[in-house]
Enzyme design. Structure first.
Site: not given
Ligand code: NDP
Length: 350
Positions: A57, A62, A90, A123
């Site tokens: 995704d 981004y 998006k 988006h």
């Molecule tokens: P998430 O809820 O996926 O959380 C990401 C965070 O969690 C990062 O800090 C990551 O750190 C940490 N993390 C990942 N896996 C673990 C784990 N197993 N244990 C502990 N910590 C963990 O956040 P996002 O807001 O990034 O949402 C996910 C995706 O959704 C986005 O990246 C994007 O692609 C999409 N999105 C879409 C939106 C929209 O408007 N359509 C808006 C927001 C997000 P680390 O990288 O260090 O592991």
């Protein structure tokens, strides 16, 4: 949301995917790439080649399309076929006018080095002036021709540039408007969803219309998000089922019948987040996760009890769910513009 949704959602035993209205399949777990920066390329290739992801995704906004494209190229050079990958991007708010849809998609394909997308989403359902400030100034948030934009999205499907089209951050009101004129129904609605913001109303509306839901920010996001990884209920369930908190949150989303796109740039966590198949959350644990209260407001309730100031208002607080990504910074101008509050952004439906 009852667990029976899982059965209705046609979760596939073999390749762990959900079937879209178009008949195409969307893999249940995808890699999120927001805030992945220069790590996005390695994250994507690790996810595909080492962890078995087939769903990525991303979004123009981004700023990682080129890195994601490089990661996908590395995976394909290593033998993964394009047809086995599911890539979502998006359409950003500054391109939300009919004449800009096709050029924006062509630019996205070029940046990703692909000749088609599996899924292209609107988006956010708001048009922003190019170069809009955050928070927006007067004139930054403009009218949005939903029907005109959707017609152009439909043409992208007809021209085989995009296999499916969908929306993100829509309300019921906006979804109803879109479905009233859509000739091609949105296949997917992507929304913030996790135990702290279940958004049951939208999930049910989408399921009624056969629209698949993808849950974003399934771990509560980061920085100004909500730390669900250390939530006491999540930790308790994780310990009980002998999985990590991240796996419990990803599995919870799949058991609701949604695909889910956790973001990580850490190779171990990328792999961890994919190990969510061939086990289930028992119903009582699924239900416990589905009733996690808003912790900040719960603290207010405890304080009130201590001060012998317990009130019915306090009880209402404990049941409240809360969005992390409310869009205030992008769309709200308290003095000038169409959205004076977060409630305006969400059509007063929350
Ligand atoms: P998430 O809820 O996926 O959380 C990401 C965070 O969690 C990062 O800090 C990551 O750190 C940490 N993390 C990942 N896996 C673990 C784990 N197993 N244990 C502990 N910590 C963990 O956040 P996002 O807001 O990034 O949402 C996910 C995706 O959704 C986005 O990246 C994007 O692609 C999409 N999105 C879409 C939106 C929209 O408007 N359509 C808006 C927001 C997000 P680390 O990288 O260090 O592991």
């Amino acid at each position: 949301m009852a667990q029976s949704t899982v059965l209705r959602a046609k979760e596939d035993e073999q390749c762990y995917s959900f079937v879209l209205l178009s008949g195409h399949r969307i893999p249940a777990v995808g890699l999120g790439t927001w805030r992945s920066g220069s790590d996005a390329s390695n994250s994507v290739s690790t996810a595909v080649l080492e962890a078995g992801y087939r769903h990525i995704d991303t979004a123009w906004e981004y700023g990682v399309h080129e890195e994601v494209g490089q990661g996908l190229k590395d995976a394909m050079d290593a033998g993964i076929e394009r047809k086995d990958l599911f890539v979502t991007s998006k359409l950003w708010c500054s391109d939300l006018s009919p004449e800009r849809v096709r050029p924006a998609l062509l630019n996205t394909l070029e940046e990703l080095r692909l000749d088609y997308l599996d899924l292209y989403l609107i988006h956010w359902p708001f048009r922003l002036r190019e170069g809009a400030s955050r928070p927006p100034q007067a004139g930054d948030v403009l009218d949005f021709d939903m029907e005109g934009v959707w017609r152009e999205m439909e043409k992208l499907v007809a021209q085989n540039l995009v296999r499916d089209i969908g929306v993100s951050n829509f309300t019921l009101k906006k979804l109803n408007k879109l479905t009233s004129f859509a000739q091609t129904m949105p296949s997917v609605c992507q929304m913030e969803m996790h135990p702290g913001w279940r958004n049951d109303k939208m999930l049910e509306a989408c399921q009624k219309n056969g629209i698949h839901v993808t849950a974003y920010s399934p771990l509560g996001s980061q920085e100004n998000g909500r730390d669900l990884i250390h939530d006491p209920t999540v930790e308790r369930v994780a310990k009980k089922v002998n999985k990590s908190p991240g796996q419990v949150l990803v599995r919870w989303a799949i058991q609701r019948g949604t695909s889910v796109i956790p973001k990580s740039t850490n190779p171990e966590r990328i792999k961890e987040n994919m190990h969510v198949f061939n086990w289930v959350l028992p119903e009582e644990d699924f239900n416990a996760l589905s009733s996690i209260p808003d912790q900040v407001r719960a603290t207010v309730l405890c304080f009130n009890i201590f001060m012998k100031r317990y009130s019915f208002d306090g009880f209402r607080y404990i049941l409240k769910q809360k969005r992390v990504l409310h869009g205030e910074d992008l769309f709200v101008n308290k003095n000038d513009g169409p959205f004076r509050s977060v409630e305006d952004v969400w059509d007063h439906e929350d």
